[in-house]
Scaffold this motif. Structure first.
Motif, mmCIF file in Angstrom:
data_model
loop_
_atom_site.group_PDB
_atom_site.id
_atom_site.type_symbol
_atom_site.label_atom_id
_atom_site.label_comp_id
_atom_site.label_asym_id
_atom_site.label_seq_id
_atom_site.Cartn_x
_atom_site.Cartn_y
_atom_site.Cartn_z
ATOM 1 N N MET A 195 -27.469 23.304 17.003
ATOM 2 C CA MET A 195 -27.032 23.943 17.109
ATOM 3 C C MET A 195 -26.148 24.277 15.846
ATOM 4 S SD MET A 195 -23.425 23.127 19.184
ATOM 5 C CE MET A 195 -24.380 23.678 21.132
ATOM 6 N N ASP A 196 -25.823 24.982 15.346
ATOM 7 C CA ASP A 196 -25.300 25.281 13.950
ATOM 8 C C ASP A 196 -23.758 24.977 14.255
ATOM 9 O OD1 ASP A 196 -26.792 26.548 13.152
ATOM 10 O OD2 ASP A 196 -26.479 28.407 13.102
ATOM 11 N N GLY A 197 -23.671 23.592 13.043
ATOM 12 C CA GLY A 197 -21.876 23.490 12.812
ATOM 13 C C GLY A 197 -21.016 24.545 13.168
ATOM 14 N N ILE A 198 -19.762 24.091 13.065
ATOM 15 C CA ILE A 198 -18.709 24.740 12.917
ATOM 16 C C ILE A 198 -18.624 25.331 11.368
ATOM 17 C CG2 ILE A 198 -17.261 23.108 12.149
ATOM 18 C CD1 ILE A 198 -14.943 24.578 13.596
ATOM 19 N N PHE A 199 -19.198 24.653 9.948
ATOM 20 C CA PHE A 199 -19.085 24.356 9.288
ATOM 21 C C PHE A 199 -20.630 26.069 8.595
ATOM 22 C CE2 PHE A 199 -17.300 20.685 8.512
ATOM 23 C CZ PHE A 199 -16.330 20.611 8.970
ATOM 24 N N GLY A 200 -21.879 26.784 9.232
ATOM 25 C CA GLY A 200 -22.163 27.266 9.619
ATOM 26 C C GLY A 200 -21.745 28.707 9.740
ATOM 27 N N ARG A 201 -20.582 28.786 9.600
ATOM 28 C CA ARG A 201 -20.012 29.997 10.047
ATOM 29 C C ARG A 201 -19.173 30.231 8.255
ATOM 30 N NH1 ARG A 201 -17.413 28.223 14.141
ATOM 31 N NH2 ARG A 201 -15.506 28.715 13.522
ATOM 32 N N THR A 202 -18.891 31.518 8.576
ATOM 33 C CA THR A 202 -18.237 32.272 7.696
ATOM 34 C C THR A 202 -16.930 31.718 7.140
ATOM 35 O OG1 THR A 202 -19.235 34.779 8.283
ATOM 36 C CG2 THR A 202 -16.990 34.463 6.220
ATOM 37 N N GLY A 203 -16.758 31.241 5.387
ATOM 38 C CA GLY A 203 -15.740 30.405 5.022
ATOM 39 C C GLY A 203 -16.433 28.712 5.127
ATOM 40 N N GLY A 204 -17.525 28.364 5.837
ATOM 41 C CA GLY A 204 -17.527 27.489 5.772
ATOM 42 C C GLY A 204 -17.620 26.438 4.967
ATOM 43 N N LEU A 205 -18.240 27.035 3.633
ATOM 44 C CA LEU A 205 -18.223 25.497 1.979
ATOM 45 C C LEU A 205 -16.882 25.543 2.451
ATOM 46 C CD1 LEU A 205 -19.948 27.837 0.097
ATOM 47 C CD2 LEU A 205 -21.060 26.251 1.838
ATOM 48 N N ALA A 206 -16.348 26.652 2.555
ATOM 49 C CA ALA A 206 -14.576 25.897 1.915
ATOM 50 C C ALA A 206 -14.349 25.222 2.713
ATOM 51 C CB ALA A 206 -13.578 26.766 1.635
ATOM 52 N N ALA A 207 -14.359 25.148 4.069
ATOM 53 C CA ALA A 207 -14.030 23.790 5.436
ATOM 54 C C ALA A 207 -14.755 22.676 4.706
ATOM 55 C CB ALA A 207 -14.956 24.160 6.707
ATOM 56 N N ALA A 208 -16.127 22.456 4.454
ATOM 57 C CA ALA A 208 -16.913 21.502 3.662
ATOM 58 C C ALA A 208 -16.084 20.918 3.022
ATOM 59 C CB ALA A 208 -18.665 21.732 3.867
ATOM 60 N N ASP A 209 -15.747 21.556 2.072
ATOM 61 C CA ASP A 209 -15.511 21.066 1.289
ATOM 62 C C ASP A 209 -14.179 20.226 1.376
ATOM 63 O OD1 ASP A 209 -16.947 21.861 -0.382
ATOM 64 O OD2 ASP A 209 -15.987 23.383 -1.447
ATOM 65 N N GLN A 210 -13.269 20.553 2.515
ATOM 66 C CA GLN A 210 -11.771 20.225 3.033
ATOM 67 C C GLN A 210 -12.300 18.822 3.363
ATOM 68 O OE1 GLN A 210 -10.114 22.573 5.422
ATOM 69 N NE2 GLN A 210 -9.589 24.715 4.019
ATOM 70 N N LEU A 211 -13.358 18.353 4.563
ATOM 71 C CA LEU A 211 -13.668 17.690 5.436
ATOM 72 C C LEU A 211 -13.634 16.669 3.687
ATOM 73 C CD1 LEU A 211 -14.537 16.028 7.882
ATOM 74 C CD2 LEU A 211 -16.984 17.224 7.582
ATOM 75 N N ALA A 212 -14.462 16.874 3.415
ATOM 76 C CA ALA A 212 -15.419 15.970 2.130
ATOM 77 C C ALA A 212 -13.716 15.968 1.328
ATOM 78 C CB ALA A 212 -16.114 16.714 0.880
ATOM 79 N N LEU A 213 -12.738 16.493 0.922
ATOM 80 C CA LEU A 213 -11.373 15.754 0.632
ATOM 81 C C LEU A 213 -11.239 14.974 1.100
ATOM 82 C CD1 LEU A 213 -9.393 15.762 -1.758
ATOM 83 C CD2 LEU A 213 -8.448 18.154 -0.461
ATOM 84 N N SER A 257 -9.787 23.271 20.848
ATOM 85 C CA SER A 257 -10.453 23.677 19.643
ATOM 86 C C SER A 257 -11.954 24.943 20.104
ATOM 87 C CB SER A 257 -11.360 22.550 18.962
ATOM 88 O OG SER A 257 -12.331 23.034 17.677
ATOM 89 N N ARG A 258 -12.048 24.142 21.191
ATOM 90 C CA ARG A 258 -13.440 25.710 21.589
ATOM 91 C C ARG A 258 -13.063 26.414 22.297
ATOM 92 N NH1 ARG A 258 -14.737 20.731 24.203
ATOM 93 N NH2 ARG A 258 -14.252 20.826 25.803
ATOM 94 N N ARG A 259 -12.041 26.334 22.583
ATOM 95 C CA ARG A 259 -11.325 27.903 22.992
ATOM 96 C C ARG A 259 -11.315 29.047 21.773
ATOM 97 N NH1 ARG A 259 -6.137 27.471 27.279
ATOM 98 N NH2 ARG A 259 -8.186 26.715 28.235
ATOM 99 N N LEU A 260 -10.758 28.075 20.874
ATOM 100 C CA LEU A 260 -10.196 28.720 19.374
ATOM 101 C C LEU A 260 -12.269 29.516 18.870
ATOM 102 C CD1 LEU A 260 -7.373 26.698 17.611
ATOM 103 C CD2 LEU A 260 -6.427 29.048 19.076
ATOM 104 N N ARG A 261 -12.483 28.266 19.114
ATOM 105 C CA ARG A 261 -13.956 29.245 18.443
ATOM 106 C C ARG A 261 -14.759 30.137 18.829
ATOM 107 N NH1 ARG A 261 -14.856 23.246 17.088
ATOM 108 N NH2 ARG A 261 -16.377 23.091 19.701
ATOM 109 N N ARG A 262 -14.242 30.025 20.531
ATOM 110 C CA ARG A 262 -14.894 31.253 21.283
ATOM 111 C C ARG A 262 -14.228 32.678 21.096
ATOM 112 N NH1 ARG A 262 -14.484 28.499 25.890
ATOM 113 N NH2 ARG A 262 -12.945 29.144 26.636
ATOM 114 N N GLN A 263 -12.936 32.734 20.537
ATOM 115 C CA GLN A 263 -11.649 33.731 20.478
ATOM 116 C C GLN A 263 -12.197 34.842 19.124
ATOM 117 O OE1 GLN A 263 -8.078 32.461 20.458
ATOM 118 N NE2 GLN A 263 -7.623 33.080 22.593
ATOM 119 N N ASP A 264 -12.821 33.142 18.166
ATOM 120 C CA ASP A 264 -12.894 33.565 16.883
ATOM 121 C C ASP A 264 -14.853 34.673 17.107
ATOM 122 O OD1 ASP A 264 -13.231 33.874 13.574
ATOM 123 O OD2 ASP A 264 -14.685 32.237 14.047
#
Length: 423
Positions: A1-19, A177-184
């Motif tokens: 299953m793809d992670g949440i960071f595999g979607r559009t804008g995922g690279l910026a989210a990955a950088d935020q988690l790393a920070l 969180s799951r509800r927001l991802r589904r709406q997205d």
């Protein structure tokens, strides 16, 4: 299953988690070096420096690999699992259950609740609770009594508060969180569908304009052909010109009728025998050069589907594409058309060509948007897909051993349904 960071804008989210993870390490170092006296931390320096060394090396490695690592749920879980283990190690060697910052074990759980499926946050919550429980059980007897007071109930209350907080994170936060991802996801689908509808509207407007513009030249050409025939034009040329003009006139008339039918939303039940016969007639009239075979099982001839004026043109467009693909590859415009049933509720129409197939990277996009390829822009497939979708159908393209196969699925009417109009 793809992670949440595999979607559009995922690279910026990955950088935020790393920070966040870097800040966590800096917080550990700051509390160890500067806050131990202020917060009463019981430090074990030698093992702590080993923990910091290993955690720094691990953090540097995962920062370097963060983009490919965070594209999968498994990668995110492994990173958060190791983060939790390092937090547990730091807490263990800096006072254990007496450390005022033990609640920081909730941070990886919160991140897992937001970024991972339910199993991720529950796993980290179980691990953290087990570690906290071991820290309390390993407390020396002296820590349980402070100035003559029994502190066991205090530590038990802190443990219970931690467990309740972890449960809140793994349930409420994860659910939101799951509800927001589904709406997205739904919003993304709606945006794509709106874009496709806008493209179809533009194509329909252009088609209507071109049809209007073609009417006058076709009428003039018919008059010129009649005059040429009177003056003794070559018989073969007359036949070819007459055939071409007839095809244009028939197509133009069909377009006018289809436009009126679609505008008035007229639909009717049609037997598969009638649909197959109409396809044969139209193919022989409009595409006499195509070598086609049409197979309709006897058990399906009286079954019915709901259709409108857009279905037949959609099928003919797919047959025309298949004929061109076969002609370009084998020199013969050969097409196989087969009707079949999927259970008792769905009709399947297979249109098979003998071409070179479709590029693999285009299979998922054809029919959803105009796509540039070596044979065109895929507009015919786009329009056919939209027409079939409107009738509750589906179009799937895939490459077979020889050429490409278009599979059309449409709902069949129940056997007991009567014939007639269906609005």
């Amino acid at each position: 299953m793809d992670g949440i960071f595999g979607r559009t804008g995922g690279l910026a989210a990955a950088d935020q988690l790393a920070l966040l993870r870097v800040l966590g390490l800096l917080l550990q170092l700051g509390l160890t070096l500067l806050g131990s006296d202020a917060f009463g931390l019981t430090l074990q320096p030698e093992p702590l420096w080993w923990v910091f060394g290993l955690e720094s090396a691990y953090l540097a490695l995962t920062l370097w690999l963060r983009h490919p690592l965070y594209r999968q749920s498994a990668g995110i879980f492994i990173a958060l699992l190791l983060d939790t283990l390092f937090w547990i190690s730091w807490l263990w060697f800096s006072g254990g259950a007496t450390n005022a910052f033990i609640s920081l074990l909730l941070v990886p759980i919160a991140l897992a609740a937001v970024t991972l499926p339910a199993w991720g946050s529950w796993s980290l919550a179980a691990l953290s609770t087990l570690a906290y429980s071991l820290m309390i059980l390993s407390l020396p007897e002296g820590h349980m009594r402070h100035h003559g007071m029994d502190m066991s109930s205090h530590f038990l209350g802190m443990w219970l508060n931690f467990v309740v907080s972890a449960l809140v994170l793994t349930t409420s936060v994860a659910l939101i969180s799951r509800r927001l991802r589904r709406q997205d996801t739904e919003l993304g689908w709606l945006r794509e569908n709106q874009l496709r509808q806008e493209q179809l509207l533009a194509l329909g407007t252009a088609s209507a304009q071109m049809a209007h513009q073609l009417a006058t030249p076709l009428a003039s050409l018919r008059l010129l052909l009649d005059e040429a025939m009177e003056e003794g034009l070559d018989a073969e040329a007359q036949a070819q010109m007459g055939q071409a003009l007839s095809r244009c006139e028939v197509t133009l008339n069909e377009l006018r009728r289809a436009t009126e039918s679609i505008r008035e939303r007229r639909r009717q039940a049609v037997t598969l025998a009638a649909l197959g016969q109409n396809m044969r007639q139209q193919l022989m009239l409009l595409m006499p050069e195509v070598d086609f075979s049409l197979t309709l099982p006897a058990g399906l001839t009286e079954r019915e589907i709901i259709t409108d004026a857009s279905l037949l043109p959609a099928l003919l467009a797919l047959v025309d594409n298949a004929a061109k693909a076969s002609l370009n590859n084998t020199g013969e415009p050969k097409v196989e058309i087969g009707f079949d049933s999927l259970g008792d509720t769905r009709l399947e129409i297979n249109i098979k060509d003998y071409g070179r197939g479709i590029e693999a990277h285009l299979l998922g996009e054809l029919g959803l948007m105009p796509v540039a390829s070596r044979t065109g822009m895929g507009v015919a497939v786009l329009l056919s897909h939209a027409s079939l979708e409107k009738l509750g159908g589906e179009l799937v393209l895939h490459n077979g051993p020889q050429g490409c196969e278009a599979r059309i699925s449409l709902p069949l009417l129940p056997v007991s349904a009567g014939k007639g109009d269906a609005a």
